[in-house]
Design an enzyme around this catalytic site. Structure first.
Site, short mmCIF file in Angstrom:
data_model
loop_
_atom_site.label_atom_id
_atom_site.label_comp_id
_atom_site.label_asym_id
_atom_site.label_seq_id
_atom_site.Cartn_x
_atom_site.Cartn_y
_atom_site.Cartn_z
N ASP A 8 0.86 -1.18 0.00
CA ASP A 8 0.00 0.00 0.00
C ASP A 8 0.89 1.24 0.00
O ASP A 8 1.81 1.35 0.84
CB ASP A 8 -0.91 0.01 1.22
N ASP A 129 -15.19 -3.24 -1.01
CA ASP A 129 -14.75 -2.92 0.35
C ASP A 129 -15.99 -2.62 1.17
O ASP A 129 -16.74 -1.69 0.84
CB ASP A 129 -13.81 -1.72 0.34
#
Length: 235
Positions: A8, A129
């Site tokens: 990330d 998500d």
């Protein structure tokens, strides 16, 4: 089952968020390229990259880092975060990304996601998500009123083949994944499912594999040393 080490990126560094909060950031390295090379050296077959800045505001300031990673590793790379238009999809596929992951835009522009699936097929992955079963958008900062299971079924009808499903409440908490949700997904759709969020122990990995999931994205547990990538791959 494919294991995806996660990288990330925020402000061009390698970080992890806790439960998707940009106020709870842990930095794991100034150079994501170095991290990518380390995972490749340990046997990773594919890397999962997320541009957190892009996911939050649509501005892909980490693109130069993505380009450097693509030039330095020889394994496939999938990328998500801030890819919300046709130019973004084409740009990253042309650069050499094997699969682009689309999140917010897949929910907000159903006509467009269908066009992308028609044109690029299984090089398009949709990231779902969710928190409390509802889809979150904009780097997880906003929660819609759309039930994840309902929209995943709709996406399958468009021709989508693969999703990444992240339970935000589990992400970065090192408390195990939401096995029940993955079981419910397998009952509801025939899509390939990549699990994300909370994967912490070898038992978690083995259980996901026994469930028949397509893949598992592992982040914090690798960076903190709870899991060793080479041992996971042997499993």
């Amino acid at each position: 089952m494919i294991i995806y080490p996660a990288i990330d990126m925020k402000d061009m560094a390698c970080v992890r968020l806790t439960q998707g909060s940009y106020d709870r950031v842990t930095k794991y390295g100034e150079d994501p390229v170095k991290v990518a090379l380390e995972w490749e050296a340990k046997g990773a077959q594919v890397l999962h990259l997320v541009d957190l800045d892009g996911a939050r505001n649509g501005k892909r300031i980490n693109q130069p880092v993505v380009e450097r990673i693509l030039k330095n590793v020889s394994i496939p790379v999938q990328l998500g975060g801030g890819i919300r238009d046709t130019v973004g999809v084409r740009t990253f596929l042309d650069l050499g990304v094997s699969q682009v992951i689309i999140g917010t835009a897949a929910l907000r522009n159903k006509t467009w996601i269908r066009e992308m699936l028609d044109e690029y097929g299984d090089r398009i992955v949709v990231s779902i998500d969710a928190i409390g079963g509802l889809i979150a958008t904009d780097g997880w900062e906003n929660v819609s009123d759309t039930r994840a299971l309902d929209y995943i079924g709709e996406l399958e009808s468009y021709g989508l083949k693969r999703i990444v499903y992240t339970d935000i409440e589990r992400d970065g908490m090192l408390g195990g994944p939401n096995f029940k949700m993955y079981g419910d997904l397998q009952q509801a759709v025939s899509l390939q499912i990549i699990a994300s969020g909370g994967i912490t122990t070898m038992e978690d990995v083995k259980r996901l594999k026994s469930m028949g999931l397509n893949g598992a994205i592992i982040g914090k547990a690798l960076y903190n040393g709870n899991l060793d990538l080479e041992e996971v791959l042997k499993c």
